[in-house]
Scaffold this motif. Structure first.
Motif, PDB file in Angstrom:
ATOM      1  N   ARG A  92      10.647 -23.593  42.906  1.00 47.12           N
ATOM      2  CA  ARG A  92      11.580 -23.157  41.876  1.00 47.12           C
ATOM      3  C   ARG A  92      11.944 -21.687  41.976  1.00 47.12           C
ATOM      4  O   ARG A  92      12.944 -21.263  41.409  1.00 47.12           O
ATOM      5  CB  ARG A  92      10.994 -23.455  40.484  1.00 47.12           C
ATOM      6  N   VAL A  93      11.099 -20.898  42.614  1.00 49.64           N
ATOM      7  CA  VAL A  93      11.410 -19.463  42.703  1.00 49.64           C
ATOM      8  C   VAL A  93      11.739 -19.061  44.144  1.00 49.64           C
ATOM      9  O   VAL A  93      12.825 -18.575  44.433  1.00 49.64           O
ATOM     10  CB  VAL A  93      10.244 -18.612  42.160  1.00 49.64           C
ATOM     11  N   LEU A  99       2.417 -15.892  35.975  1.00 46.48           N
ATOM     12  CA  LEU A  99       2.816 -16.547  34.725  1.00 46.48           C
ATOM     13  C   LEU A  99       2.106 -17.893  34.567  1.00 46.48           C
ATOM     14  O   LEU A  99       2.417 -18.663  33.661  1.00 46.48           O
ATOM     15  CB  LEU A  99       4.325 -16.781  34.705  1.00 46.48           C
ATOM     16  N   GLY A 100       1.170 -18.178  35.471  1.00 44.60           N
ATOM     17  CA  GLY A 100       0.461 -19.445  35.373  1.00 44.60           C
ATOM     18  C   GLY A 100       1.280 -20.596  35.915  1.00 44.60           C
ATOM     19  O   GLY A 100       1.143 -21.722  35.464  1.00 44.60           O
ATOM     20  N   VAL A 101       2.163 -20.313  36.862  1.00 42.36           N
ATOM     21  CA  VAL A 101       2.943 -21.371  37.489  1.00 42.36           C
ATOM     22  C   VAL A 101       2.170 -21.857  38.708  1.00 42.36           C
ATOM     23  O   VAL A 101       1.759 -21.047  39.532  1.00 42.36           O
ATOM     24  CB  VAL A 101       4.330 -20.849  37.921  1.00 42.36           C
ATOM     25  N   ALA A 147       5.744 -15.270  39.581  1.00 38.94           N
ATOM     26  CA  ALA A 147       5.639 -16.662  39.144  1.00 38.94           C
ATOM     27  C   ALA A 147       4.179 -17.083  39.019  1.00 38.94           C
ATOM     28  O   ALA A 147       3.770 -17.667  38.015  1.00 38.94           O
ATOM     29  CB  ALA A 147       6.371 -17.571  40.121  1.00 38.94           C
ATOM     30  N   SER A 193       9.396 -22.625  31.456  1.00 38.91           N
ATOM     31  CA  SER A 193      10.319 -23.535  32.145  1.00 38.91           C
ATOM     32  C   SER A 193       9.842 -23.848  33.561  1.00 38.91           C
ATOM     33  O   SER A 193       9.988 -24.969  34.041  1.00 38.91           O
ATOM     34  CB  SER A 193      11.729 -22.955  32.179  1.00 38.91           C
ATOM     35  N   LEU A 194       9.261 -22.867  34.244  1.00 38.28           N
ATOM     36  CA  LEU A 194       8.836 -23.093  35.633  1.00 38.28           C
ATOM     37  C   LEU A 194       7.667 -24.059  35.714  1.00 38.28           C
ATOM     38  O   LEU A 194       7.460 -24.703  36.731  1.00 38.28           O
ATOM     39  CB  LEU A 194       8.456 -21.774  36.306  1.00 38.28           C
ATOM     40  N   ALA A 208      10.732 -18.075  31.555  1.00 41.67           N
ATOM     41  CA  ALA A 208      10.368 -18.561  32.892  1.00 41.67           C
ATOM     42  C   ALA A 208       8.966 -19.161  32.947  1.00 41.67           C
ATOM     43  O   ALA A 208       8.756 -20.209  33.561  1.00 41.67           O
ATOM     44  CB  ALA A 208      10.496 -17.437  33.909  1.00 41.67           C
ATOM     45  N   GLY A 209       8.000 -18.528  32.274  1.00 42.62           N
ATOM     46  CA  GLY A 209       6.626 -19.004  32.333  1.00 42.62           C
ATOM     47  C   GLY A 209       6.511 -20.437  31.850  1.00 42.62           C
ATOM     48  O   GLY A 209       5.702 -21.218  32.350  1.00 42.62           O
ATOM     49  N   ARG A 266       5.109 -25.266  42.471  1.00 42.44           N
ATOM     50  CA  ARG A 266       6.294 -25.040  41.646  1.00 42.44           C
ATOM     51  C   ARG A 266       6.893 -23.661  41.903  1.00 42.44           C
ATOM     52  O   ARG A 266       8.102 -23.493  41.924  1.00 42.44           O
ATOM     53  CB  ARG A 266       5.942 -25.163  40.167  1.00 42.44           C
TER      54      ARG A 266
END
Lengths: 279, 290
Positions: free
Chosen positions: B193-194, B183-185, B180, A139-140, A136-137, B189
């Protein structure tokens, strides 16, 4: 407060001149992170009141203290997650490899890439499969992932989950047990190859067997990754941590090697907490 | 299993509590049945009265002049689909993005103003919306048009879509958003996306409610899309729609038109139902497949 600063050097080294050669031969692990006079607030309420604390490289550091002492807030400041909450502010500095992560022009997203995080409650993405959760890390953020399956296997092996899920990778991440979900979240964080892993009470929602597995995992990971673990379970701190910091009411009361903090606490408040007189 | 549980209940509960339990449960059941009565009798009524007028011609033929038997309202069916399609193209994206804004930046003063406006807008009678669009588009374009009808319906959909999107996004646990972000998103996004992804099935339901309501609106179309006896050829011309056609036929003095109006009512109900089921199926399918 002074006590805490003094014991930054592990006691075994105290009173002895540490030569450069010794430093370089890694008898003293390098500092990966240092918070300097770190203050954090929610609105007008100051939760952290000036914390100065080193986190040594490739060591496990436990943050202990009673509920509401600011342990979680402290680790959330180390990867700039604190500021994502409503009305949350930070002052002071956090040095990562000597560079302040709060200085102007720093992208918090890039910091979170280097400093991974595992939360109290397992939080896999329910709309994604086990394999997709691990990736996820990447792909997102829209990155291309060249060797998907290799990466999935590597991360799941690191998180000691591979053998249990290798045949059910397309299944939803939410279908796993709580302990497995937490290891999935650890695998998800490890897939980004972080330099530091922050764990905010990672076992508090798990049963003793799942807890033991995660602790074992922390032991293994501690050789490669710098780990900061928040816990209100002192036995757990004793089992997994090389160093322990005791926070109380938003202040750092004591910091030192775990066995020293637990057997010969320098502060009365530490002793009271450890022996269960409050908290 | 069930009977065993019941027998345990019977032993454990003292008489008074048992009676209270029974009374309350019965009351709830009766209330539920009462609430279902209008819905079921309405459906029954429409089916009974409409089924007779239903024919292949009705679905495929244009209306015939008064006195000529037969004919249908195929143009009105197409027209309703066109109008709802137009309204959806404008209302759904605008509503969902507004909902995202309200959920993500809900603490700001602007957001409070937007939220209040949306609530006021959802309370505005639909005929007023029709008059507004009449002044805005029909008068300036100097003709009734499908576009004007689409805009009127879009305005009616907007607050429902925006507020239901906001509420459903707020239901997504913070822990997923944080997962998210940690995770560095980047935030946008993570939101798309989430958060939006997790709330998608619920948002689809809210959107469908809005679409269903728009499909059945009559008043705003009277001032905007008007009506037409021909196939739709251009979006800047008047266009027929089922609700307006039903209205026109129902107030006419002709027996044949009354029959067709009932049949059209049945078609409209069926259309909304099909749209609804299709959307649900589509969303569930996509969510499972991922």
């Amino acid at each position: 407060m002074m006590k805490a600063t003094e014991s930054f050097v592990p006691t075994a080294e105290k009173g002895r001149v540490v030569t450069i050669a010794e430093r370089e031969s890694a008898i003293l692990p390098a500092e990966k992170i240092r918070s300097v006079d770190l203050r954090a607030s929610f609105g007008a309420t100051e939760v952290l009141k000036g914390i100065t604390l080193p986190i040594l490289e490739r060591q496990v550091t436990a943050i202990i203290g009673p509920s509401g002492c600011g342990k979680s807030t402290f680790v959330r400041c180390l990867n700039r997650m604190h500021e994502t909450a409503h009305r949350a502010t930070v002052a002071g500095r956090v040095l990562l490899d000597g560079r302040d992560i709060y200085r102007a022009g720093i992208d918090p997203v890039a910091i979170r890439r280097r400093v991974g995080m595992v939360f109290q409650k397992p939080n896999p993405f329910p709309t994604m499969s086990i394999a997709e959760n691990v990736l996820a890390g990447l792909s997102l953020t829209g990155e291309r992932i060249p060797h998907r399956m290799e990466l999935v296997e590597k991360a799941l092996r690191q998180a000691a989950l591979w053998d249990e899920v290798k045949d059910i990778l397309p299944r939803s991440g939410a279908s796993l047990s709580g302990g497995q979900q937490q290891r999935l979240c650890i695998a998800r964080a490890l897939a980004l190859d972080p330099e530091v892993l922050l764990m905010d009470e990672p076992c508090s929602a798990l049963d003793p067997i799942a807890t033991a597995r995660i602790e074992e995992l922390i032991h293994e990971l501690g050789d490669h990754v710098t780990i900061v673990i928040v816990t209100h379970n002192m036995q757990q701190a004793g089992r997994v941590a090389d160093h322990t910091a005791f926070l109380y009411m938003g202040e750092l009361v004591e910091y030192g090697p775990t066995d020293r903090v637990f057997t010969r606490p320098a502060e009365q408040r530490t002793e009271d907490y450890i022996t269960g007189r409050f908290g | 299993m069930n009977s065993r549980k019941n027998s345990v209940d019977r032993i454990a509960l003292p008489g008074r509590r048992k009676i209270t339990d029974l009374v309350v449960r019965t009351l709830c059941l009766v209330a539920t049945l009462l609430a279902l009565v209008p819905l079921l009798s309405l459906l029954q009524f429409v089916i009974v009265r409409g089924a007779g007028g239903l024919s292949w011609d009705l679905l495929t033929q244009l209306p015939r002049p008064v006195g000529e038997p037969g004919g249908g309202m195929a143009n009105a069916i197409v027209g309703t689909l066109v109008l709802v399609g137009l309204a959806s193209c404008v209302g759904i994206p605008l509503g969902i993005t507004t909902g995202i804004y309200l959920a993500e930046y809900g603490h700001t003063r602007t957001a409070r103003v937007v939220r209040f406006s949306a609530d006021v807008l959802s309370g505005v009678p639909s005929i007023i919306v029709g008059m507004f669009v009449y002044g805005l588009m029909v008068v300036t374009m100097k003709r009734f048009s499908a576009v004007a009808g689409g805009v009127a319906l879009a305005i009616l959909m907007l607050p429902t879509v925006a507020r239901s999107t906001e509420e459903l996004l707020k239901l997504v646990p913070t822990s997923l958003r944080e997962a998210a972000l940690a995770l560095g998103v980047p935030r946008w996004r993570a939101t798309l996306r989430v958060v939006l992804r997790t709330a998608a099935p619920g948002i689809a339901t809210g959107v469908m409610l809005a679409v269903a309501r728009a499909a059945g609106e009559t008043a705003p179309l009277l001032f905007t899309a008007l009506n037409s006896r021909f196939w739709p050829t251009s979006l800047d011309r008047p266009i027929a729609s089922l609700p307006v056609q039903i209205f026109t036929y129902a107030i006419s003095p002709y027996e044949e038109w009354h029959r067709q109006a009932w049949a059209a009512a049945l078609v409209l109900v069926a259309l909304v139902l099909i749209l609804n089921v299709a959307a649900r199926f589509f969303v569930r399918h996509r969510t499972d497949a991922r």
